[in-house]
Design a protein around this motif. Structure first.
Motif, PDB file in Angstrom:
ATOM      1  N   SER A   1       2.011   1.426 -66.959  1.00 58.52           N
ATOM      2  CA  SER A   1       1.753   1.446 -65.524  1.00 58.52           C
ATOM      3  C   SER A   1       0.260   1.547 -65.278  1.00 58.52           C
ATOM      4  CB  SER A   1       2.472   2.644 -64.875  1.00 58.52           C
ATOM      5  OG  SER A   1       2.061   2.827 -63.544  1.00 58.52           O
ATOM      6  N   ILE A   2      -0.165   1.174 -64.064  1.00 62.99           N
ATOM      7  CA  ILE A   2      -1.577   1.362 -63.698  1.00 62.99           C
ATOM      8  C   ILE A   2      -1.862   2.815 -63.345  1.00 62.99           C
ATOM      9  CG2 ILE A   2      -1.796  -0.982 -62.819  1.00 62.99           C
ATOM     10  CD1 ILE A   2      -1.639   0.146 -59.985  1.00 62.99           C
ATOM     11  N   TRP A   3      -0.819   3.621 -63.185  1.00 61.23           N
ATOM     12  CA  TRP A   3      -1.012   5.019 -62.788  1.00 61.23           C
ATOM     13  C   TRP A   3      -1.230   5.885 -64.018  1.00 61.23           C
ATOM     14  CZ3 TRP A   3      -1.850   4.066 -58.080  1.00 61.23           C
ATOM     15  CH2 TRP A   3      -1.081   3.132 -57.394  1.00 61.23           C
TER      16      TRP A   3
ATOM     17  N   LEU B   1      -9.678   9.895 -59.084  1.00 63.89           N
ATOM     18  CA  LEU B   1     -10.195  10.336 -57.789  1.00 63.89           C
ATOM     19  C   LEU B   1      -9.867   9.352 -56.669  1.00 63.89           C
ATOM     20  CD1 LEU B   1     -13.783  11.386 -58.984  1.00 63.89           C
ATOM     21  CD2 LEU B   1     -11.762  12.855 -58.779  1.00 63.89           C
ATOM     22  N   LEU B   2      -9.359   8.174 -57.045  1.00 62.13           N
ATOM     23  CA  LEU B   2      -9.132   7.126 -56.052  1.00 62.13           C
ATOM     24  C   LEU B   2      -7.791   7.269 -55.353  1.00 62.13           C
ATOM     25  CD1 LEU B   2     -10.409   4.013 -58.057  1.00 62.13           C
ATOM     26  CD2 LEU B   2     -11.676   5.390 -56.398  1.00 62.13           C
ATOM     27  N   LYS B   3      -7.717   6.690 -54.166  1.00 60.57           N
ATOM     28  CA  LYS B   3      -6.455   6.620 -53.446  1.00 60.57           C
ATOM     29  C   LYS B   3      -5.588   5.520 -54.059  1.00 60.57           C
ATOM     30  CE  LYS B   3      -8.415   8.204 -49.053  1.00 60.57           C
ATOM     31  NZ  LYS B   3      -8.630   7.918 -47.622  1.00 60.57           N
ATOM     32  N   PRO B   4      -4.253   5.572 -53.878  1.00 62.37           N
ATOM     33  CA  PRO B   4      -3.377   4.550 -54.474  1.00 62.37           C
ATOM     34  C   PRO B   4      -3.784   3.119 -54.136  1.00 62.37           C
ATOM     35  CG  PRO B   4      -2.058   6.349 -53.620  1.00 62.37           C
ATOM     36  CD  PRO B   4      -3.473   6.632 -53.205  1.00 62.37           C
ATOM     37  N   GLU B   5      -4.198   2.881 -52.881  1.00 59.43           N
ATOM     38  CA  GLU B   5      -4.600   1.522 -52.489  1.00 59.43           C
ATOM     39  C   GLU B   5      -5.863   1.088 -53.233  1.00 59.43           C
ATOM     40  OE1 GLU B   5      -4.155   4.084 -50.528  1.00 59.43           O
ATOM     41  OE2 GLU B   5      -2.786   3.624 -48.878  1.00 59.43           O
TER      42      GLU B   5
ATOM     43  N   ILE C   1      -8.837  -2.123 -57.787  1.00 60.59           N
ATOM     44  CA  ILE C   1      -9.707  -2.299 -58.952  1.00 60.59           C
ATOM     45  C   ILE C   1      -8.944  -2.724 -60.208  1.00 60.59           C
ATOM     46  CG2 ILE C   1     -11.307  -0.573 -58.037  1.00 60.59           C
ATOM     47  CD1 ILE C   1     -10.359   1.302 -60.295  1.00 60.59           C
ATOM     48  N   THR C   2      -7.601  -2.638 -60.177  1.00 61.28           N
ATOM     49  CA  THR C   2      -6.812  -3.021 -61.345  1.00 61.28           C
ATOM     50  C   THR C   2      -6.731  -4.540 -61.446  1.00 61.28           C
ATOM     51  OG1 THR C   2      -5.478  -1.012 -61.146  1.00 61.28           O
ATOM     52  CG2 THR C   2      -4.597  -2.793 -62.507  1.00 61.28           C
TER      53      THR C   2
ATOM     54  N   ILE D   1     -11.990   2.333 -49.664  1.00 63.41           N
ATOM     55  CA  ILE D   1     -11.452   1.618 -48.506  1.00 63.41           C
ATOM     56  C   ILE D   1     -11.847   2.275 -47.189  1.00 63.41           C
ATOM     57  CG2 ILE D   1      -9.505   0.661 -49.776  1.00 63.41           C
ATOM     58  CD1 ILE D   1      -7.756   2.868 -48.634  1.00 63.41           C
ATOM     59  N   ASP D   2     -12.331   3.511 -47.241  1.00 63.11           N
ATOM     60  CA  ASP D   2     -12.814   4.166 -46.026  1.00 63.11           C
ATOM     61  C   ASP D   2     -13.906   5.160 -46.406  1.00 63.11           C
ATOM     62  OD1 ASP D   2     -11.558   6.615 -46.864  1.00 63.11           O
ATOM     63  OD2 ASP D   2      -9.666   5.816 -46.128  1.00 63.11           O
ATOM     64  N   ASN D   3     -14.531   5.715 -45.433  1.00 58.43           N
ATOM     65  CA  ASN D   3     -15.643   6.632 -45.676  1.00 58.43           C
ATOM     66  C   ASN D   3     -15.227   8.063 -45.372  1.00 58.43           C
ATOM     67  OD1 ASN D   3     -18.168   7.435 -46.393  1.00 58.43           O
ATOM     68  ND2 ASN D   3     -19.200   6.708 -44.552  1.00 58.43           N
ATOM     69  N   THR D   4     -14.159   8.506 -46.081  1.00 56.73           N
ATOM     70  CA  THR D   4     -13.613   9.844 -45.822  1.00 56.73           C
ATOM     71  C   THR D   4     -14.152  10.888 -46.795  1.00 56.73           C
ATOM     72  OG1 THR D   4     -11.684   9.270 -47.195  1.00 56.73           O
ATOM     73  CG2 THR D   4     -11.482   8.946 -44.811  1.00 56.73           C
TER      74      THR D   4
END
Length: 399
Positions: free
Chosen positions: A88-90, A228-232, A237-238, A310-313
């Motif tokens: 898996s990519i996870w 550290l990344l979000k699922p999206e 990047i995969t 994907i966002d600046n959170t």
């Protein structure tokens, strides 16, 4: 791969690391060659230690385990009874310590394997000759081809065994049914999973003095920004297709962004250098003058221009730099790779004897490392003509 034998005590178990072998990017052909080497070593070794696949998450351990499971490395009569590892990519999808018994490389088995490999090589060469003569062979675009790790196994059964198994396969299996007190009709076949587990359990008892190969859960390291990344963002990047090296020319004083997760500043040097980017093709690569870099990043971080994040959170740490000084060995081959954690890597080609300085940023400085021996040294076979008005080159299919 690491081999175990009984010696030093660590955490209640006896361990002594005898040998280790790192496995880099491989196709089925190169894995087969590694496997031949390993089987030959085993055949001439008195060591009876087990073998473990160790490493960080998302580095291909389970894919390699599954490939070896279907190969001559595994005892032939247990391949179908062992569960394949989850890929898996996870991170952290291998939760159990999976294992299979390693084949005893007796001389007659190695001979049969050698005969099969020679026959397969001959057939492959013949197919290539036919393809060259044919004008109707359909080929996929290079980016849509994939590297597979499917390794065929040698049939070590005798003729009588093959005939007996063929007879059993042709037998008709009758399924019985029974009615419950409530009137419901059910089949009276036992749970197949329990049957398989019992078969494997019985076989496992037979393998007392054999070597085992273990697929271990991956070590989750703080250096991997994928954690550290979000699922999206992980999906972004995969790589979805085969990686195509993208070649760019970078001048002194220029900056390269590869998404918002990495930044490369060419701060010391006199001549342009070639930067080959190994990431998913959909990820943006932007080059601009160093004087414009900070304002560009502040304006587009979290937006579509840089794509990831994907966002600046502020769920990622700020970009932190590492400095690398490299000495060129010529522009025909790559000098070194710079790993960009989970994002991929870039390779640098420098004019001979030139000394250059690069400042490379990743979130928190995580996973930014120099690899002095490039994975792919000859980048020129992928480099096409330069795209007019840009610092980018077209890519070409290697011959």
């Amino acid at each position: 791969m690491l081999r175990r034998s009984t010696s030093t005590t660590v955490a209640g178990a006896s361990w002594k690391w005898k040998t280790s072998r790192s496995v880099g990017p491989s196709t089925s052909g190169t894995i087969s060659r590694h496997l031949t080497e390993i089987l030959n070593v085993l055949a001439n070794s008195k060591n009876t230690g087990d073998v473990y696949l160790l490493g960080s998450t998302n580095t291909g351990k389970s894919t390699l385990f599954n490939a070896l499971l279907q190969s001559d490395y595994c005892k032939s009569h247990v391949r179908d009874l062992i569960h394949r590892a989850t890929t898996s990519i996870w991170s952290g999808t291998t939760l159990n310590l999976l294992k299979f018994p390693i084949m005893n490389p007796e001389p007659w088995k190695l001979v049969k394997r050698r005969v099969r490999l020679l026959k397969a090589k001959s057939e492959e060469m013949e197919e290539k000759k036919i393809e060259k003569r044919s004008t109707t062979v359909e080929t996929k675009p290079y980016s849509e081809t994939i590297l597979t790790a499917n390794i065929e196994a040698t049939d070590l059964r005798g003729d009588l065994t093959i005939e007996k198994e063929a007879e059993e396969d042709n037998k008709v299996e009758f399924v019985g049914f029974e009615r419950t007190k409530s009137g419901e009709v059910i089949d009276n076949i036992k749970d197949s999973d329990n049957i398989e587990k019992k078969k494997y359990s019985d076989l496992e008892k037979q393998f007392i003095n054999v070597r085992w190969l273990y697929d271990t859960p991956g070590v989750i390291k703080t250096e991997q920004i994928v954690n550290l990344l979000k699922p999206e963002e992980v999906k972004c990047i995969t790589p979805k297709k085969r990686l195509i090296p993208r070649v760019f020319m970078l001048k002194p004083g220029e900056v390269m962004f590869i998404t918002g997760l990495s930044r490369l500043d060419y701060i010391q040097g006199q001549n342009p250098i070639a930067i080959t980017v190994f990431t998913d093709m959909s990820l943006p690569v932007i080059t601009l003058k160093s004087s414009d870099a900070d304002s560009y990043y502040s304006k587009h971080i979290g937006g579509s221009k840089l794509k990831v994040p994907i966002d600046n959170t502020n769920h990622l740490p700020s970009l932190v730099a590492r400095y690398f000084e490299l000495v060129g060995n010529g522009t025909r081959t790559l000098t070194a790779d710079i790993q960009l954690s989970s994002l991929g890597w870039v390779s640098v080609a420098i004019q001979r004897a030139d000394v250059i300085g690069l400042r490379v940023y990743t979130p928190g400085g995580y996973g930014c490392h120099l690899r002095e021996t490039p994975v792919l040294s000859n980048y020129k076979k992928f480099q096409g003509p330069r795209i007019k008005g840009t610092n980018r080159y077209k890519w070409t299919i290697p011959s």
